[in-house]
Design a protein around this motif. Structure first.
Motif, PDB file in Angstrom:
ATOM      1  N   ASP A  56       0.825  -1.215   0.000  1.00 54.41           N
ATOM      2  CA  ASP A  56       0.000   0.000   0.000  1.00 54.41           C
ATOM      3  C   ASP A  56       0.856   1.261   0.000  1.00 54.41           C
ATOM      4  O   ASP A  56       0.470   2.281  -0.576  1.00 54.41           O
ATOM      5  N   THR A  57       2.013   1.218   0.652  1.00 53.83           N
ATOM      6  CA  THR A  57       2.929   2.369   0.613  1.00 53.83           C
ATOM      7  C   THR A  57       3.352   2.671  -0.811  1.00 53.83           C
ATOM      8  O   THR A  57       3.371   3.835  -1.255  1.00 53.83           O
ATOM      9  N   MET A  58       3.672   1.619  -1.548  1.00 53.05           N
ATOM     10  CA  MET A  58       4.055   1.789  -2.945  1.00 53.05           C
ATOM     11  C   MET A  58       2.873   2.291  -3.777  1.00 53.05           C
ATOM     12  O   MET A  58       3.025   3.161  -4.643  1.00 53.05           O
ATOM     13  N   LYS A  59       1.679   1.765  -3.507  1.00 49.66           N
ATOM     14  CA  LYS A  59       0.487   2.192  -4.253  1.00 49.66           C
ATOM     15  C   LYS A  59       0.187   3.660  -3.991  1.00 49.66           C
ATOM     16  O   LYS A  59      -0.133   4.423  -4.921  1.00 49.66           O
ATOM     17  N   ASP A  60       0.272   4.108  -2.730  1.00 53.58           N
ATOM     18  CA  ASP A  60      -0.004   5.508  -2.389  1.00 53.58           C
ATOM     19  C   ASP A  60       0.995   6.443  -3.050  1.00 53.58           C
ATOM     20  O   ASP A  60       0.634   7.547  -3.492  1.00 53.58           O
ATOM     21  N   LEU A  61       2.254   6.032  -3.126  1.00 53.20           N
ATOM     22  CA  LEU A  61       3.248   6.856  -3.807  1.00 53.20           C
ATOM     23  C   LEU A  61       2.895   7.044  -5.276  1.00 53.20           C
ATOM     24  O   LEU A  61       2.983   8.153  -5.822  1.00 53.20           O
ATOM     25  N   PHE A 577       4.459   8.777 -19.930  1.00 55.17           N
ATOM     26  CA  PHE A 577       4.797   7.430 -19.468  1.00 55.17           C
ATOM     27  C   PHE A 577       4.173   7.129 -18.090  1.00 55.17           C
ATOM     28  O   PHE A 577       3.513   6.109 -17.901  1.00 55.17           O
ATOM     29  N   PHE A 578       4.351   8.040 -17.154  1.00 56.27           N
ATOM     30  CA  PHE A 578       3.896   7.776 -15.789  1.00 56.27           C
ATOM     31  C   PHE A 578       2.426   8.116 -15.567  1.00 56.27           C
ATOM     32  O   PHE A 578       1.756   7.458 -14.766  1.00 56.27           O
ATOM     33  N   GLY A 579       1.921   9.150 -16.210  1.00 53.61           N
ATOM     34  CA  GLY A 579       0.583   9.653 -15.902  1.00 53.61           C
ATOM     35  C   GLY A 579      -0.513   9.010 -16.720  1.00 53.61           C
ATOM     36  O   GLY A 579      -0.299   8.113 -17.539  1.00 53.61           O
ATOM     37  N   GLY A 580      -1.742   9.482 -16.470  1.00 53.30           N
ATOM     38  CA  GLY A 580      -2.889   8.994 -17.224  1.00 53.30           C
ATOM     39  C   GLY A 580      -3.400   7.663 -16.708  1.00 53.30           C
ATOM     40  O   GLY A 580      -2.779   6.982 -15.891  1.00 53.30           O
ATOM     41  N   ASN A 581      -4.579   7.276 -17.228  1.00 56.39           N
ATOM     42  CA  ASN A 581      -5.197   6.015 -16.800  1.00 56.39           C
ATOM     43  C   ASN A 581      -4.535   4.787 -17.412  1.00 56.39           C
ATOM     44  O   ASN A 581      -4.815   3.658 -16.993  1.00 56.39           O
ATOM     45  N   GLN A 582      -3.707   4.978 -18.422  1.00 58.15           N
ATOM     46  CA  GLN A 582      -3.000   3.855 -19.034  1.00 58.15           C
ATOM     47  C   GLN A 582      -1.509   3.911 -18.760  1.00 58.15           C
ATOM     48  O   GLN A 582      -0.744   3.142 -19.329  1.00 58.15           O
ATOM     49  N   GLY A 583      -1.076   4.833 -17.887  1.00 59.23           N
ATOM     50  CA  GLY A 583       0.337   4.997 -17.617  1.00 59.23           C
ATOM     51  C   GLY A 583       0.874   4.020 -16.591  1.00 59.23           C
ATOM     52  O   GLY A 583       0.147   3.213 -16.001  1.00 59.23           O
ATOM     53  N   PHE A 584       2.168   4.105 -16.374  1.00 55.09           N
ATOM     54  CA  PHE A 584       2.853   3.173 -15.487  1.00 55.09           C
ATOM     55  C   PHE A 584       2.322   3.248 -14.054  1.00 55.09           C
ATOM     56  O   PHE A 584       2.081   2.219 -13.407  1.00 55.09           O
ATOM     57  N   ALA A 585       2.147   4.465 -13.523  1.00 57.55           N
ATOM     58  CA  ALA A 585       1.702   4.613 -12.133  1.00 57.55           C
ATOM     59  C   ALA A 585       0.345   3.961 -11.919  1.00 57.55           C
ATOM     60  O   ALA A 585       0.119   3.285 -10.907  1.00 57.55           O
ATOM     61  N   LYS A 586      -0.584   4.139 -12.878  1.00 61.57           N
ATOM     62  CA  LYS A 586      -1.918   3.554 -12.725  1.00 61.57           C
ATOM     63  C   LYS A 586      -1.852   2.026 -12.796  1.00 61.57           C
ATOM     64  O   LYS A 586      -2.588   1.329 -12.068  1.00 61.57           O
ATOM     65  N   LYS A 587      -0.985   1.483 -13.618  1.00 61.81           N
ATOM     66  CA  LYS A 587      -0.849   0.023 -13.714  1.00 61.81           C
ATOM     67  C   LYS A 587      -0.321  -0.567 -12.405  1.00 61.81           C
ATOM     68  O   LYS A 587      -0.753  -1.639 -11.969  1.00 61.81           O
ATOM     69  N   VAL A 588       0.618   0.139 -11.762  1.00 65.84           N
ATOM     70  CA  VAL A 588       1.121  -0.329 -10.466  1.00 65.84           C
ATOM     71  C   VAL A 588       0.008  -0.280  -9.422  1.00 65.84           C
ATOM     72  O   VAL A 588      -0.164  -1.213  -8.626  1.00 65.84           O
ATOM     73  N   GLU A 589      -0.762   0.814  -9.425  1.00 65.99           N
ATOM     74  CA  GLU A 589      -1.883   0.926  -8.484  1.00 65.99           C
ATOM     75  C   GLU A 589      -2.863  -0.235  -8.659  1.00 65.99           C
ATOM     76  O   GLU A 589      -3.308  -0.846  -7.676  1.00 65.99           O
ATOM     77  N   ASP A 590      -3.217  -0.532  -9.898  1.00 67.32           N
ATOM     78  CA  ASP A 590      -4.203  -1.594 -10.156  1.00 67.32           C
ATOM     79  C   ASP A 590      -3.673  -2.959  -9.725  1.00 67.32           C
ATOM     80  O   ASP A 590      -4.424  -3.785  -9.173  1.00 67.32           O
ATOM     81  N   ALA A 591      -2.401  -3.213  -9.983  1.00 67.14           N
ATOM     82  CA  ALA A 591      -1.824  -4.507  -9.602  1.00 67.14           C
ATOM     83  C   ALA A 591      -1.854  -4.680  -8.084  1.00 67.14           C
ATOM     84  O   ALA A 591      -2.195  -5.755  -7.565  1.00 67.14           O
TER      85      ALA A 591
END
Length: 660
Positions: A56-61, A577-591
Motif C-alpha cells: 500500500d505504501t508503494m500504491k499511495d506513492l 509514461f507515468f501519468g494517465g489512466n494507461q500509464g505506469f503509475a496507474k498500472k502499479v496501483e491496479d496490480a
C-alpha cells in the motif's frame, strides 16, 4: 506411619492434586494443538499485514505521483525572501521575473486625542463605516470610554472595526483599527450629538471631507438665492397679480374722476352709450389747462398791464410740492384731475415706506417684549413666522437649515478636534519587470503572472535591485518521487523474502514460507515493470529507459546518469509514461489493488485466518467445558474412594483390637 492391609496410607489422600494431574494430562495435547494453531494464525495475519502495508505504501506513492501532476508542477526560487516569495501552479510559464515592491498593503487606523478620564459621552450616535459597510452605536447619557469600546466590538453589524484604549502618559486614547487591509477599507466616523458634547471628540473626518462638507453647505445656501423654483415662481406670480389688480383699480378710479371733470365742463360731453367722447375728454383737459394771466385776465393790455397785474390775484398752483413729487407716478394724471388724483393716490414709494414703518413698529414692539422677558426669542420668531403663508414659512425654514448647516460646516472646518489618522489604508503595489503595475488589497497578489501567486513581505530598499523569482519545472521533485518508488518496492521485496523465506543462519522458516500469495504479488509487480506503456513516446515506453532495472537479487536499482538525462532532455514527455489512466503509475496501483483491496488475495487470506481464529475460540470453549466435567467426575470418584477407605480402616482397626 502405620499401614493397613494392602499398604494403604491411613493418613488420607491429596485429592485435589491428583485430580489436577489427571485433568492436565487429558487437556495438554488438545490445548497444545489449539495454542499452536492460534499462534500460527496470528503470525500469518501479522505477516500479511506487513506485506499489505509495504504494498500500500508503494500504491499511495504512485497515486500521489499521478494525481498531483508532478510533471506539471513548478519550482519557484527567489533572490530575496525578505521581500517576496511565490508559489506557482501548473499554468505558470517558466522564466525569470523581477519584482519591485513599492509599498505593502496595510489597514486603516485612527486615534483620538488624549481624553479626560472624567469624560462622560452621550447622549448621541456614533455612525461608523468600513468601506461600503456601516453600523450605528447608540451612546447613552454619561457613558464612559470603555462602554463605547465594548459597544463597538460587540455590535453584531460590525464589519471589522476593532476598538481599543491606549493609556498614554497624558491620558487614555481611543484607537479604531480595521481588520482588513486595502485603501477601500477605510474607516469613517460621524457623530450626532450636541455641540460641546465630548462625543464630538470621537468624530473622524479628513481635511478633504471637511472641505467637501463646507462646499456642500455653501452650495445649499447658494441654492436659496438661485432662480426661483416652480413653487416660488407661482407664489411670485400671485403677488404680481395682486399688484396688477390694485393698479387696474387705481386706473379705473382715475378715469372716473376724469369723466367727472369733463362733465362739469361740458354737461353734454357724455355720449349716448354712456362713455365719454374723446372730444369731451379733450375739452375737459383744455378747460383745465393752465393759462397765463395775460391770456385769462379780461381787458388785459400792455398799457394797463401794470395796474391789472398789480391788482390781479394769482391763485397758487393746485399742486403742492408733495403732489408734484407724486405726479409722475400717478397713472392717467392730468391738470384737470391732478389735485384729486395726487391726493387720493398712494405711490409705491409711499406704500413701501408705510409698510416699513409698520413693520419697524411691530418689530420694535416684539424686541421690547423679548428684552423685558415677556416672550422668548423663539416665541418672537414664531410670532413673526405666523404672519406668513405656509409656503413662506417653509422657505424661511429652508433658509434657517442652510444657515445652520453652513455654520456647523464652517465650525467643523475651523475648529476640528476629532480623531486623526495613525496609519493610512493602502493597497500593495508592485512593479513587475519594470513595466507592469500590480496591486492588491492585501499582500498576496494572485495570478500576478499567470499561475503565479506572490506573497509580499517587505518593500524593496532604495538603491537596491528588485528581487527576482525563477520559475522552473520541478525536475528535482520528480527525481525524488521516482527514488521513493524504487525504495518502496525494495522494501516490499525485502519484507516478502523475510516472511516467505528461510533464515540461512538459523534454518527457521518465515510465517509465510511456501505461501503462493507472496510469489504472486512479486510476479505481478515484475510483470508491470517489464511491460511497455503504449501511450508513451517511442523512446520512453519501458521502465528501463529511465535507468530503472532489476538486479540479480531481485531488487530495483537506478542508473542516475540515464535518469537525469531523461529529466533534463525529455521532461515534458515523462508524464506520458507515468501519468494517465494507461500509464505506469496507474498500472502499479491496479496490480497492488488486486492484492490488497477489499476482494484482493491478501485480504481474502487474512479474512480466512480471522475466521479460523473464531473456530479455535469455539474449540477452546468446548475443551474448557469437557475438562470442567472431567474434573468434577474425577474429584467425586476420589472422594468416594477416600470415604470407603476410611470406613474400611476403621473396621480393620476394630478387628485388630478384638484379636488382641
Amino acid at each position: 506411619m502405620s499401614l493397613g492391609p494392602m499398604g494403604m496410607n491411613t493418613g488420607g489422600m491429596d485429592i485435589n492434586s491428583m485430580v489436577s494431574k489427571i485433568v492436565n494430562a487429558e487437556r495438554l495435547p488438545k490445548q497444545q494443538r489449539i495454542d499452536n494453531e492460534r499462534t500460527d494464525n496470528q503470525a500469518s495475519i501479522s505477516a500479511y499485514g506487513r506485506l499489505k502495508e509495504s504494498l500500500d505504501t508503494m500504491k499511495d506513492l504512485m497515486a500521489s505521483f499521478r494525481q498531483e501532476k508532478a510533471f506539471a508542477a513548478r519550482k519557484v526560487d527567489t533572490t530575496n525572501e525578505d521581500v517576496v516569495s511565490a508559489t506557482a501552479t501548473t499554468a505558470a510559464i517558466a522564466g525569470r521575473y523581477s519584482i519591485d515592491v513599492m509599498q505593502l498593503a496595510q489597514s486603516h487606523k485612527v486615534a483620538s486625542d488624549v481624553l479626560s478620564e472624567d469624560d462622560k459621552f452621550g447622549p448621541g450616535k456614533l455612525q461608523i463605516g468600513l468601506g461600503k459597510d456601516n453600523f450605528t452605536i447608540d451612546v447613552q447619557p454619561d457613558s464612559k470610554l470603555v462602554d463605547i469600546v465594548r459597544a463597538i466590538n460587540g455590535d453584531k453589524s460590525n464589519p471589522g472595526v476593532r476598538a481599543s484604549v491606549i493609556n498614554d502618559v497624558a491620558g487614555p486614547r481611543l484607537i479604531l483599527a480595521s481588520n482588513m487591509s486595502g485603501e477601500k477599507n477605510n474607516i469613517k466616523i460621524s457623530v450626532e450629538s450636541e455641540i460641546g458634547n465630548p462625543l464630538k471628540k470621537l468624530e473622524y473626518k479628513t481635511l478633504e471631507e471637511r472641505v467637501k462638507d463646507l462646499e456642500k453647505a455653501r452650495a445649499a445656501a447658494q441654492q436659496l438665492i438661485n432662480p426661483l423654483t416652480d413653487v416660488e415662481k407661482q407664489l411670485a406670480q400671485k403677488v404680481a397679480d395682486k399688484i396688477s389688480n390694485a393698479a387696474k383699480q387705481v386706473d379705473q378710479e382715475l378715469v372716473e374722476e376724469a369723466e367727472s371733470a369733463a362733465t362739469s365742463v361740458d354737461p353734454n360731453a357724455q355720449s349716448a352709450g354712456g362713455d365719454m367722447s374723446p372730444a369731451a375728454v379733450a375739452a375737459a383737459a383744455e378747460a383745465n389747462k393752465y393759462q397765463r394771466p395775460q391770456d385769462r385776465i379780461p381787458g388785459w393790455t400792455e398799457t394797463a398791464s401794470g395796474t391789472l397785474i398789480d391788482s390781479y390775484y394769482e391763485p397758487p398752483e393746485e399742486l403742492d410740492a408733495k403732489s408734484k413729487e407724486k405726479a409722475p407716478d400717478v397713472p392717467g394724471w392730468s391738470n384737470t384731475a391732478s389735485g384729486t388724483l395726487t391726493d387720493s393716490y398712494v405711490t409705491p414709494k409711499e406704500a413701501q415706506a408705510a409698510l416699513e414703518s409698520k413693520l419697524a413698529a411691530e418689530q420694535a414692539a416684539i424686541d421690547k417684549a423679548v428684552a423685558s422677558g415677556e416672550i422668548t426669542p423663539d416665541q418672537a420668531k414664531q410670532m413673526e413666522r405666523a404672519k406668513l403663508t405656509p409656503e413662506e414659512r417653509a422657505y424661511l425654514e429652508r433658509v434657517d437649515k442652510a444657515n445652520a448647516d453652513l455654520l456647523a460646516a464652517q465650525q467643523a472646518f475651523d475648529t476640528y478636534y476629532g480623531m486623526t489618522q495613525v496609519q493610512a489604508a493602502q493597497d500593495s503595489k508592485v512593479l513587475l519587470d519594470g513595466v507592469a503595475h500590480l496591486s492588491s488589497h492585501n499582500n498576496i497578489i494572485e495570478d500576478a503572472i499567470e499561475g503565479v501567486d506572490l506573497t509580499l513581505k517587505g518593500k524593496t530598499e532604495n538603491n537596491r535591485p528588485p528581487a527576482e523569482i525563477d520559475i522552473e519545472y520541478d525536475r528535482q521533485g520528480v527525481r525524488e518521487d521516482i527514488e521513493q518508488f524504487v525504495a518502496a518496492y525494495n522494501q516490499f521485496y525485502q519484507t516478502s523474502k523475510e516472511l516467505a523465506g528461510v533464515n540461512p543462519q538459523t534454518g527457521q522458516a518465515g510465517p509465510l514460507a511456501g505461501d503462493s500469495i507472496v510469489r504472486s504479488a512479486d510476479s505481478r509487480l515484475k510483470a508491470v515493470f517489464s511491460s511497455r506503456i503504449e501511450p508513451a513516446p517511442e523512446d520512453l515506453k519501458s521502465l528501463t529507459e529511465f535507468g530503472i532495472t532489476t538486479t540479480r537479487q531481485g531488487t530495483l536499482e537506478i542508473n542516475y546518469n540515464l535518469l537525469d538525462r531523461q529529466l533534463n532532455n525529455n521532461f515534458n514527455k515523462l508524464e506520458d509514461f507515468f501519468g494517465g489512466n494507461q500509464g505506469f503509475a496507474k498500472k502499479v496501483e491496479d496490480a497492488i489493488q488486486s492484492m490488497t483491496g477489499a476482494t484482493g488475495s491478501i485480504r481474502t487470506r487474512e479474512q480466512s485466518l480471522v475466521e479460523r481464529n473464531y473456530r479455535l475460540e469455539d474449540d477452546q470453549a468446548a475443551l474448557d467445558r469437557r475438562m470442567e466435567g472431567l474434573e468434577k467426575r474425577t474429584h467425586a470418584k476420589f472422594t468416594a474412594m477416600q470415604d470407603a477407605t476410611s470406613k474400611m480402616q476403621g473396621q480393620l482397626a476394630g478387628m485388630m483390637n478384638a484379636l488382641g
